[in-house]
Enzyme design. Structure first.
Site, short mmCIF file in Angstrom:
data_model
loop_
_atom_site.label_atom_id
_atom_site.label_comp_id
_atom_site.label_asym_id
_atom_site.label_seq_id
_atom_site.Cartn_x
_atom_site.Cartn_y
_atom_site.Cartn_z
N LYS A 61 7.72 6.72 -0.98
CA LYS A 61 6.45 7.39 -1.34
C LYS A 61 5.35 6.98 -0.37
CE LYS A 61 4.21 3.64 -3.23
NZ LYS A 61 3.10 2.94 -2.59
N GLY A 81 7.14 -2.68 2.46
CA GLY A 81 6.37 -1.83 3.38
C GLY A 81 5.31 -1.00 2.70
N ASP A 87 6.10 1.68 -9.71
CA ASP A 87 6.37 2.88 -8.92
C ASP A 87 7.71 3.54 -9.25
OD1 ASP A 87 4.00 2.50 -7.51
OD2 ASP A 87 4.99 1.30 -5.95
O1 C5P Z 1 4.96 -3.25 -10.87
P1 C5P Z 1 5.42 -3.99 -9.67
O2 C5P Z 1 6.48 -5.00 -10.01
O3 C5P Z 1 5.80 -3.12 -8.54
O4 C5P Z 1 4.16 -4.82 -9.17
C1 C5P Z 1 4.26 -5.88 -8.25
C2 C5P Z 1 2.97 -6.67 -8.25
O5 C5P Z 1 1.91 -5.90 -7.68
C3 C5P Z 1 2.46 -7.07 -9.62
O6 C5P Z 1 3.00 -8.29 -10.05
C4 C5P Z 1 0.95 -7.19 -9.37
O7 C5P Z 1 0.63 -8.42 -8.76
C5 C5P Z 1 0.68 -6.11 -8.35
N1 C5P Z 1 0.24 -4.84 -8.96
C6 C5P Z 1 -1.03 -4.77 -9.52
N2 C5P Z 1 -1.45 -3.59 -10.08
C7 C5P Z 1 -0.67 -2.50 -10.07
C8 C5P Z 1 0.62 -2.55 -9.50
C9 C5P Z 1 1.05 -3.74 -8.95
O8 C5P Z 1 -1.78 -5.75 -9.53
N3 C5P Z 1 -1.11 -1.37 -10.59
#
Ligand code: C5P
Length: 331
Positions: free
Chosen positions: A21, A114, A153
């Site tokens: 994406k 990335g 995502d």
């Molecule tokens: O949801 P995901 O595991 O991809 O998120 C990885 C990290 O990115 C989270 O632990 C957080 O620190 C940060 N994040 C965030 N706000 C979001 C998405 C991700 O702070 N909306």
């Protein structure tokens, strides 16, 4: 989703793929109590895919092996229980009450760390492949709910097309696909950690009141009208400043893209990948030729390639490809 341990596998190997994406817009609210940030984002899936081959394992175990297109190991990916594809298979098994094992062969094209949701694509492709392997009903809403628990995502990697993301990004709703978009992507073999980019964003906004995130109406109008230039003029990523602080070379890279004739360029997600929007494939060739040497000088392991959006979400390979935005989530 239903089916006990007796759910009969319908195949012994199933292949699925899921797209990378780009965020055409990413607006970020204040840090929430759970550490995440509310976002308002416009995702676009592009035709750069990770592929998962799910093979039945008779011993009931779940395992994974990740390689690049040449069959080599991929730096930064651990083939253990933390792999998002493995977590996806476990989540689906638990949810469906299936006892079957699976070996997941992940073929990665999407760069690791990335900002292009490569890990999320692996999870989405694993969900789709395992659901078919285990003969589970094709239930996009059920998979979307599981997906949200795996990462912010992942629901979008299932949906594909062009979509609005809210909450922490996991609540997705299809948008008009927008004009066909040609992208020159500049990726690096050395990634940026998403939490560190969010933390840097919090740090420099600490003195300010951060408003609730909202997508610019102009971008939504540009997508409805299919107006590529208006899309280019309306793109914005509020994580970009932090990514540029952590990786200052990105500023020069985006400037090089503009000089070379890109309509606009931005860091995608938390970076460090850069996406340059161009008029068409001919312009993509000239922009890529001009930006390539700059990218290789500035970024470790830089790669420049062309991609197109919007692309469909996670789907089985070997069956007709769904149109972008064909699979719409149910509430
Ligand atoms: O949801 P995901 O595991 O991809 O998120 C990885 C990290 O990115 C989270 O632990 C957080 O620190 C940060 N994040 C965030 N706000 C979001 C998405 C991700 O702070 N909306």
């Amino acid at each position: 989703m239903s089916g006990g341990t007796g759910a009969a596998p319908t195949a012994t190997a199933v292949r699925a793929r899921a797209p990378a994406k780009i965020n055409l817009a990413l607006h970020v609210g204040p840090r929430r109590a759970d550490g995440y940030h509310d976002v308002a984002t416009v995702y676009q899936a592009i035709d750069l895919y990770d592929e998962v081959l799910a093979e039945t394992r008779a011993d009931g175990l779940v395992s994974v092996q990740t390689s690049d297109l040449n069959g080599n190991p991929v730096a930064g990916v651990a083939d253990d229980r933390t792999h998002l594809a493995v977590r996806a298979a476990h989540a689906l098994r638990t949810r469906a009450g299936v006892g079957a094992g699976v070996h997941l062969r992940v073929r990665k094209q999407i760069p690791v760390a990335g900002g292009m949701a490569g890990g999320s694509a692996d999870a989405a492709a694993a969900l789709v492949a395992c659901a078919r392997l285990w003969g589970l009903p094709n239930e996009p809403a059920g998979l979307a709910e599981l997906a949200a628990g795996l990462g912010s995502d992942v629901p979008f990697a299932l949906l594909g097309g062009t979509a609005l993301g809210t909450g922490r990004g996991e609540r997705v709703a299809a948008l008009p696909t927008g004009p066909p978009a040609t992208w020159v992507l500049v990726t690096s073999s050395s990634g940026l950690s998403t939490p560190s980019v969010y933390a840097e964003t919090d740090r420099y906004r600490a003195e300010h009141t951060v408003p609730a995130p909202q997508v610019d109406e102009r971008l939504l109008r540009a997508l409805s009208a299919g107006d590529l230039r208006l899309v280019a003029g309306s793109m914005r990523n509020e994580l970009q400043d932090a990514a540029q602080v952590l990786r200052p070379e990105l500023t020069d890279l985006i400037a090089a893209g503009s000089w070379a004739g890109a309509l606009a360029g931005l860091v995608t997600g938390s970076g460090p990948s850069v996406a340059l929007l161009v008029d068409d494939d001919v312009r993509a060739t000239t922009v890529a030729a001009a930006v390539g040497p700059v990218a290789r000088r500035l970024l470790p392991g830089a790669q420049v390639r062309t991609a197109h959006g919007p692309a469909p979400g996670a789907h089985l390979v070997g069956t007709p490809e769904p149109a972008a935005n064909e699979i719409t989530p149910r509430p």
